[in-house]
Motif scaffolding. Structure first.
Motif, mmCIF file in Angstrom:
data_model
loop_
_atom_site.group_PDB
_atom_site.id
_atom_site.type_symbol
_atom_site.label_atom_id
_atom_site.label_comp_id
_atom_site.label_asym_id
_atom_site.label_seq_id
_atom_site.Cartn_x
_atom_site.Cartn_y
_atom_site.Cartn_z
ATOM 1 N N GLU A 190 -4.778 7.553 12.844
ATOM 2 C CA GLU A 190 -6.091 7.711 12.469
ATOM 3 C C GLU A 190 -6.242 6.525 11.163
ATOM 4 O O GLU A 190 -7.014 5.939 10.788
ATOM 5 C CB GLU A 190 -6.392 9.038 11.722
ATOM 6 C CG GLU A 190 -6.829 10.028 12.773
ATOM 7 C CD GLU A 190 -7.894 9.668 13.477
ATOM 8 O OE1 GLU A 190 -9.024 10.114 12.988
ATOM 9 O OE2 GLU A 190 -8.006 8.940 14.516
ATOM 10 N N ALA A 191 -5.022 6.464 10.393
ATOM 11 C CA ALA A 191 -4.845 5.573 9.419
ATOM 12 C C ALA A 191 -5.310 4.154 9.679
ATOM 13 O O ALA A 191 -5.705 3.385 9.307
ATOM 14 C CB ALA A 191 -3.774 5.558 8.647
ATOM 15 N N TYR A 226 -9.097 3.360 3.539
ATOM 16 C CA TYR A 226 -7.891 3.977 3.243
ATOM 17 C C TYR A 226 -7.867 5.457 3.824
ATOM 18 O O TYR A 226 -8.729 6.067 3.785
ATOM 19 C CB TYR A 226 -7.415 3.649 2.024
ATOM 20 C CG TYR A 226 -7.470 2.496 1.305
ATOM 21 C CD1 TYR A 226 -6.465 1.582 1.406
ATOM 22 C CD2 TYR A 226 -8.546 2.097 0.592
ATOM 23 C CE1 TYR A 226 -6.359 0.363 0.854
ATOM 24 C CE2 TYR A 226 -8.481 0.575 -0.138
ATOM 25 C CZ TYR A 226 -7.452 -0.229 0.219
ATOM 26 O OH TYR A 226 -7.547 -1.521 -0.440
ATOM 27 N N ALA A 227 -6.672 5.472 4.352
ATOM 28 C CA ALA A 227 -6.584 7.063 5.084
ATOM 29 C C ALA A 227 -6.474 8.123 3.804
ATOM 30 O O ALA A 227 -6.978 9.404 3.919
ATOM 31 C CB ALA A 227 -5.450 7.101 6.006
ATOM 32 N N MET A 228 -5.621 7.627 2.777
ATOM 33 C CA MET A 228 -5.246 8.534 1.871
ATOM 34 C C MET A 228 -4.952 7.948 0.514
ATOM 35 O O MET A 228 -4.424 6.965 0.466
ATOM 36 C CB MET A 228 -4.150 9.548 2.232
ATOM 37 C CG MET A 228 -3.503 10.578 1.257
ATOM 38 S SD MET A 228 -2.206 11.564 2.157
ATOM 39 C CE MET A 228 -0.807 10.488 1.690
ATOM 40 N N THR A 229 -5.400 8.680 -0.462
ATOM 41 C CA THR A 229 -5.000 8.429 -1.738
ATOM 42 C C THR A 229 -4.184 9.591 -2.363
ATOM 43 O O THR A 229 -4.519 10.719 -1.875
ATOM 44 C CB THR A 229 -6.367 7.884 -2.769
ATOM 45 O OG1 THR A 229 -5.882 7.456 -4.086
ATOM 46 C CG2 THR A 229 -7.099 9.016 -2.974
ATOM 47 N N PHE A 230 -3.371 9.072 -3.465
ATOM 48 C CA PHE A 230 -2.607 10.276 -4.103
ATOM 49 C C PHE A 230 -2.134 9.931 -5.351
ATOM 50 O O PHE A 230 -1.901 8.850 -5.605
ATOM 51 C CB PHE A 230 -1.530 10.775 -3.021
ATOM 52 C CG PHE A 230 -0.318 10.013 -2.805
ATOM 53 C CD1 PHE A 230 0.728 9.869 -3.613
ATOM 54 C CD2 PHE A 230 -0.524 8.923 -2.054
ATOM 55 C CE1 PHE A 230 1.812 9.088 -3.557
ATOM 56 C CE2 PHE A 230 0.577 7.664 -1.867
ATOM 57 C CZ PHE A 230 1.710 7.982 -2.554
ATOM 58 N N LYS A 276 2.061 -0.382 4.995
ATOM 59 C CA LYS A 276 1.109 -0.629 6.130
ATOM 60 C C LYS A 276 -0.453 -0.921 5.426
ATOM 61 O O LYS A 276 -1.281 -1.162 6.367
ATOM 62 C CB LYS A 276 1.067 0.372 7.292
ATOM 63 C CG LYS A 276 2.357 0.015 8.284
ATOM 64 C CD LYS A 276 2.245 1.030 9.278
ATOM 65 C CE LYS A 276 3.637 0.564 10.346
ATOM 66 N NZ LYS A 276 3.360 1.587 11.432
ATOM 67 N N GLY A 277 -0.610 -0.324 4.221
ATOM 68 C CA GLY A 277 -1.703 -0.293 3.618
ATOM 69 C C GLY A 277 -2.853 0.599 3.899
ATOM 70 O O GLY A 277 -3.771 0.570 3.898
ATOM 71 N N TYR A 278 -2.100 1.824 3.997
ATOM 72 C CA TYR A 278 -3.056 2.944 4.492
ATOM 73 C C TYR A 278 -3.418 3.627 3.160
ATOM 74 O O TYR A 278 -4.118 4.504 3.037
ATOM 75 C CB TYR A 278 -2.326 3.977 5.299
ATOM 76 C CG TYR A 278 -2.178 3.433 6.583
ATOM 77 C CD1 TYR A 278 -2.756 2.322 7.190
ATOM 78 C CD2 TYR A 278 -0.955 3.894 7.507
ATOM 79 C CE1 TYR A 278 -2.324 1.864 8.470
ATOM 80 C CE2 TYR A 278 -0.423 3.459 8.524
ATOM 81 C CZ TYR A 278 -1.323 2.373 9.067
ATOM 82 O OH TYR A 278 -0.870 1.973 10.397
ATOM 83 N N ALA A 314 -11.260 5.803 0.378
ATOM 84 C CA ALA A 314 -10.269 6.688 0.802
ATOM 85 C C ALA A 314 -10.626 7.978 1.621
ATOM 86 O O ALA A 314 -11.371 8.672 1.093
ATOM 87 C CB ALA A 314 -9.022 7.171 -0.218
ATOM 88 N N GLY A 315 -10.158 8.157 2.801
ATOM 89 C CA GLY A 315 -10.596 9.491 3.369
ATOM 90 C C GLY A 315 -10.306 10.610 2.958
ATOM 91 O O GLY A 315 -10.600 11.918 3.414
ATOM 92 N N SER A 316 -8.979 10.798 2.283
ATOM 93 C CA SER A 316 -8.465 11.999 1.959
ATOM 94 C C SER A 316 -7.818 11.941 0.567
ATOM 95 O O SER A 316 -7.313 11.084 0.276
ATOM 96 C CB SER A 316 -7.731 12.514 3.125
ATOM 97 O OG SER A 316 -6.436 11.945 3.237
ATOM 98 N N LEU A 317 -7.484 13.439 -0.010
ATOM 99 C CA LEU A 317 -6.762 13.129 -1.279
ATOM 100 C C LEU A 317 -6.121 14.696 -1.384
ATOM 101 O O LEU A 317 -6.645 15.686 -1.329
ATOM 102 C CB LEU A 317 -7.663 13.275 -2.478
ATOM 103 C CG LEU A 317 -6.891 13.659 -3.711
ATOM 104 C CD1 LEU A 317 -5.977 12.516 -4.270
ATOM 105 C CD2 LEU A 317 -8.185 13.929 -4.922
#
Length: 331
Positions: free
Chosen positions: A65-66, A75-79, A132-134, A155-158
């Motif tokens: 998905e990422a 971006y798939a995720m930020t954290f 990979k830049g996700y 970003a799609g998720s946190l």
């Protein structure tokens, strides 16, 4: 602080408490040092348009998905990936990832134990999604700036704490819908509208998603002159109506009393989805038996930051061994 176990177990509300919240108030010696009123478990805030088929349940599904999102310039995720705030990022997505890979930070007897196959696998996963830049660069900026990438939907998720809903504002959904009251209602409204949803983190086969949980509640110092007055106050707070108001207010989390969870204040989609995400996760305090959590948090997050961002070619096992030896030297 006083051990409140004997008193608490004699109260009518004790058996209604979430066991995870009790664990969060229990010391390494088995004593109950606080009475939990609300808990702040960790879950994932997800934009539906970014993950329309649900949040990925495995590392492999997440990577697929990422890659799709990367091709769309997203971006798939930020954290919380920096070492800011004394390494507070550890008890968020980093520990969630470690738990979800079957890892842990200690041996259950007060010693730090980092150099394990499970921990190494979790760190390799974090390395991969960063390389990979996700994950956006803002994840490493500190000052809670990582949240901005969710707030503008780049970003799609946190992965973050449940009480974080109070600070994720204003929001702009992927379709440009704005939730801009500038308060906790932004997240509640976005979830109610179906633009944002809550989910458990991904996990490897055989493991439940990781989920740190913290308790908010009350403790009584040793030597307190009127402990019976504190007992009366705690019992007063445990009244179902009063308890609900406290949790939605200063508690800033999710009820630990099952009776309170059915209160009308917690019937909004946000809290219903939070309950489902938490029930699908393995929630426990991140520090386990480690008796110096502030020191552990700083040391471990510094080590992991080095491995995933500062020097991604460093030997993982060597850095983890060095870190655990430094901590254990103080035991």
């Amino acid at each position: 602080m006083q051990d409140l176990k004997e008193w608490a177990q004699a109260q009518p509300w004790f058996d209604d408490l979430d066991p995870n919240a009790i664990e969060a108030c229990t010391g390494p010696d088995g004593a109950l040092y606080c009475i939990p009123i609300s808990q702040r478990p960790h879950l994932v805030y997800v934009w539906k348009d970014r993950f329309p088929n649900g949040y990925p349940e495995t590392p492999e599904a997440f990577t697929a998905e990422a890659e799709r999102l990367k091709e769309e310039g997203l971006y798939a995720m930020t954290f919380f990936g920096s070492t800011d705030k004394g390494g507070a990022g550890l008890n968020r997505a980093v520990n969630t990832t470690i738990d979800s890979f079957g890892g842990q930070l200690g041996d259950g007897e007060g010693n730090m134990m980092l150099n394990t196959p499970e921990n190494i696998a979790a760190i390799k996963f974090l390395r991969e999604i960063i390389a990979k830049g996700y994950v956006p660069e803002i994840a490493f900026a500190g000052g809670f700036q990582e949240e901005e990438a969710l707030k503008d939907a780049s970003a799609g998720s946190l992965p973050s704490g449940l009480n974080g809903y109070r600070y994720l504002n204003p929001l702009t959904a992927p379709d440009d819908t704005e939730y801009s009251k500038g308060n906790e209602e932004d997240v509640l409204d976005a979830v109610a509208a179906g633009d944002l949803y809550l989910a458990p983190f991904l996990s490897v086969e055989g493991e439940k998603p990781g989920c740190d949980t913290q308790a908010a509640g009350f403790a009584i110092p040793v030597g307190a002159e009127h402990p019976e007055a504190a007992h009366d106050y705690i019992n007063w707070i445990m009244d179902p109506e009063r308890n609900a108001e406290w949790v939605i207010g200063p508690g800033g989390g999710f009820p630990v009393l099952e009776a309170t969870q059915s209160h009308e204040l917690f019937q909004a989609p946000f809290f219903q989805q939070a309950a489902e995400a938490v029930s699908a996760s393995a929630c426990s305090p991140w520090y386990g038996s480690l008796e110096r959590p502030e020191e552990a948090q700083r040391l471990v997050m510094t080590a992991i930051y080095k491995l995933i961002k500062e020097d991604p070619n460093a030997d993982i096992a060597a850095v983890l061994t060095e870190t655990q030896e430094e901590y254990n030297a103080g035991n």
